[in-house]
Design a protein around this motif. Structure first.
Motif, short mmCIF file in Angstrom:
data_model
loop_
_atom_site.label_atom_id
_atom_site.label_comp_id
_atom_site.label_asym_id
_atom_site.label_seq_id
_atom_site.Cartn_x
_atom_site.Cartn_y
_atom_site.Cartn_z
N UNK A 265 15.77 -23.02 28.71
CA UNK A 265 16.33 -22.06 27.77
C UNK A 265 17.65 -22.51 27.15
N UNK A 266 18.07 -23.74 27.39
CA UNK A 266 19.40 -24.15 26.98
C UNK A 266 19.38 -25.47 26.22
N UNK A 267 20.33 -25.58 25.29
CA UNK A 267 20.58 -26.82 24.57
C UNK A 267 22.06 -27.12 24.70
N UNK A 268 22.38 -28.37 24.95
CA UNK A 268 23.76 -28.80 25.21
C UNK A 268 24.20 -29.75 24.12
N UNK A 269 25.42 -29.53 23.60
CA UNK A 269 25.99 -30.41 22.59
C UNK A 269 27.30 -30.97 23.11
#
Length: 461
Positions: A265-269
Motif C-alpha cells: 500500500x506504500x510508495x517511497x520517494x
C-alpha cells in the motif's frame, strides 16, 4: 561497650544476597556465551575492498564488482570468499544483478557477462553498443540500460531479445519498471513509454506535461499493475500500466527525487528526506530525517535506507514501512564525505559497501535466535526465542493528512503478548528477561547484603 550481634534474619538476608550475586555472575557468563546478535549490529565486515558496483544478495551469497572489474562472491553468513571472476572492465554501480541461474555484470566498455553462481564459471558474454549503466533480471530476460537506450537479452544464452529502444538517462542510469509483462521507462523530456516484455513492441506512451524541466525523470518503480515515477524537481506520479492513465500526482517541498520504491500500500520517494505516500491516493503518510546517498530497498514490510541523518551521521536504518517506526539503526560514520552503497537485502541482513573505508558489512535485520539444548533420556528439545527492541523515529506529516493504514500483511499480535490480563509470570513473557538482567540481580543481591548489615548496625547503636 555495646555488643553487636547479628540476628538470624540478617544472616539469612546476607546469605541470600551472596547467593544472588554468585548466581547472577554465573548467569552473566552464560549469557555472554550465548548472547544473540541484535538488529543493527554488524555480524561481519570485509576490509580493504574497493567497489565498482553496489552489492547484490541472492541465495545466501553476496556479489559485487571491485574497481578493477573483478566480480567477487562471498558467503552471506561469514563474509568469506567463495570465488572471483574477471571482466577486464569497469563495472558501474547499477550494472550488476543476480538470480538462481546467473550473476550478470556490465562494463563501461560495452560488454555483458553472465557467470554461474555456484563457482563463477563464465556462462556467456555479449558486446552491446554503448556504456552499460544498469542491468535488471526479469524472469528469463535481462534488461540492460545504455547511454539513453534500453534493450533486452535472453538470460540463458545472452542472445538479443529485442532491439534497443530510445529512452532518457540525463540524471540517473536508465532503468525500467516492470509489471504485468510490461516494461516502462523514461522517454523524452517528461514522458514515459511502455513496451511488451517479450517483444519490445510499443504499448503506450504518456507525456506527464508539467514535469517542470527537460529530461527530469529520475526514479521509477512498479507494484501491482502501477508505475511510480519521480522527477528531478520533486514531482511524483502514479501511472496505470494497463493504458498509461495518470492516477495522481504530488509535489514535494524538497526538490530532487533520486529514487522511488513501492511495496503493498506504500510508495517511497527519496529526496533530501525520505517520504512515504499512500499508493492509492498519493497522500503523504510520513517523512524520515534521512538523506539517502543512493537507492532505497524494501523487503518484508521493512524499508532499509542508508544516508545522513539530521545530526550529519551516516547511518543505515530499518524502518517499519506502515508506521515509520525505527526497527534498528547502524552507525557507519560521521560527516558527509563518505559514500555508501544501496543496501542489498536478505531475509536476515542488509549488506552495505562503504567506499570511504573500503569495507563491506553485513548488518543484522532480525535478532539472532539463541538455541538452548536440554538432554533427557528420551529426546533432545531445542527452544528458540528471538527479541528485538524498537524505537520510534519522529515523523512529519503534511497538514490535514491522515495516518497510514496498517499493512494487512503484517503479523498480528498473539494472545500471549497481551499484558492487560496476565499474571506476573507468563510463558514467553519478556518483562523479567528485560528487567532482571544478570547485572541487575548482582546489584540487587549486593544491595540486600549491605542493607541488612547497615540495618543491624544502626539498630543497636
Amino acid at each position: 561497650m555495646t555488643k553487636h550481634t547479628l540476628s538470624r534474619r540478617t544472616v539469612l538476608a546476607t546469605a541470600s544476597g551472596i547467593v544472588a550475586t554468585t548466581v547472577s555472575t554465573r548467569l552473566s557468563s552464560a549469557s555472554n556465551r550465548n548472547n544473540p546478535a541484535e538488529p543493527g549490529t554488524a555480524d561481519w565486515s570485509r576490509k580493504n575492498t574497493t567497489f565498482g558496483s553496489d552489492p547484490v544478495a541472492q541465495n545466501g551469497k553476496v556479489y559485487f564488482a571491485d574497481n578493477s572489474g573483478s566480480l567477487l562472491c562471498c558467503d552471506a553468513q561469514s563474509g568469506e570468499d567463495e570465488w572471483m571472476a574477471g571482466t577486464n572492465g569497469v563495472v558501474p554501480a547499477y550494472a550488476i544483478d543476480a538470480s538462481d541461474s546467473a550473476v550478470v555484470v556490465g562494463t563501461e566498455s560495452g560488454s555483458v557477462f553472465a557467470f554461474d553462481p555456484s563457482d563463477g564459471k563464465e556462462l556467456w558474454t555479449r558486446s552491446v553498443s554503448g556504456n552499460v549503466t544498469s542491468l535488471q533480471i526479469v524472469g528469463d530476460k535481462l534488461l540492460f540500460g545504455l547511454d539513453g537506450k534500453i534493450g533486452a537479452l535472453d538470460l540463458d544464452s545472452g542472445g538479443s531479445q529485442w532491439p534497443t529502444k530510445e529512452g532518457n538517462d540525463t540524471y540517473v542510469p536508465l532503468r525500467a519498471a516492470v509489471t504485468e509483462d510490461t516494461v516502462v521507462f523514461a522517454e523524452g523530456s517528461s514522458g514515459l513509454r511502455a513496451v511488451g516484455l517479450d517483444s519490445g513492441a510499443k504499448e503506450w506512451s504518456v507525456d506527464l506535461g508539467d514535469w517542470d524541466h527537460e529530461a527530469s525523470t529520475t526514479g521509477i518503480s512498479s507494484e501491482d499493475g502501477a508505475v511510480y515515477v519521480g522527477s528531478q524537481w520533486g514531482r511524483l506520479a502514479r501511472v496505470e500500466v494497463a493504458d498509461g492513465t495518470v492516477t495522481w500526482k504530488n509535489k514535494l517541498d524538497d526538490h530532487g527525487i533520486t529514487a522511488t520504491a513501492a511495496s503493498g500500500n506504500y510508495v517511497v520517494a527519496a529526496a533530501s528526506r525520505v517520504h512515504v505516500f499512500s499508493a492509492d491516493t498519493g497522500r503523504r503518510q510520513y517523512s524520515l530525517g534521512i538523506n539517502p546517498d543512493r537507492d532505497i530497498a524494501i523487503q518484508n514490510n521493512e524499508l532499509v535506507v542508508a544516508g545522513l541523518d539530521d545530526s550529519e551521521t551516516l547511518v543505515v536504518s530499518g524502518i517499519k514501512l506502515a508506521t515509520g517506526v525505527t526497527n534498528w539503526r547502524y552507525k557507519v560514520g560521521e560527516g558527509d564525505d563518505e559514500t555508501i552503497s544501496t543496501p542489498a537485502l536478505s531475509d536476515t541482513h542488509a549488506f552495505v559497501a562503504d567506499t570511504q573505508t573500503e569495507s563491506l558489512s553485513a548488518i543484522r535485520r532480525v535478532a539472532e535466535s539463541p538455541q538452548t539444548t536440554t538432554s533427557t533420556t528420551t529426546e533432545t528439545a531445542t527452544s528458540t526465542e528471538s527479541s528485538a527492541t524498537t524505537t520510534e523515529t519522529p515523523t512529519t506529516m503534511s497538514k490535514g493528512e491522515s495516518t497510514p493504514t496498517p499493512d494487512p500483511t503484517e503479523s498480528k499480535t498473539t494472545p500471549d503478548s497481551d499484558t492487560s490480563n496476565r499474571g506476573f509470570f507468563t510463558r514467553g513473557d519478556s518483562v523479567l528477561k528485560e528487567s532482571l538482567t544478570p547485572w541487575g540481580l548482582t546489584v540487587i543481591g549486593f544491595a540486600v547484603s549491605v542493607g541488612s548489615l547497615l540495618y543491624q548496625r544502626f539498630k543497636y547503636e
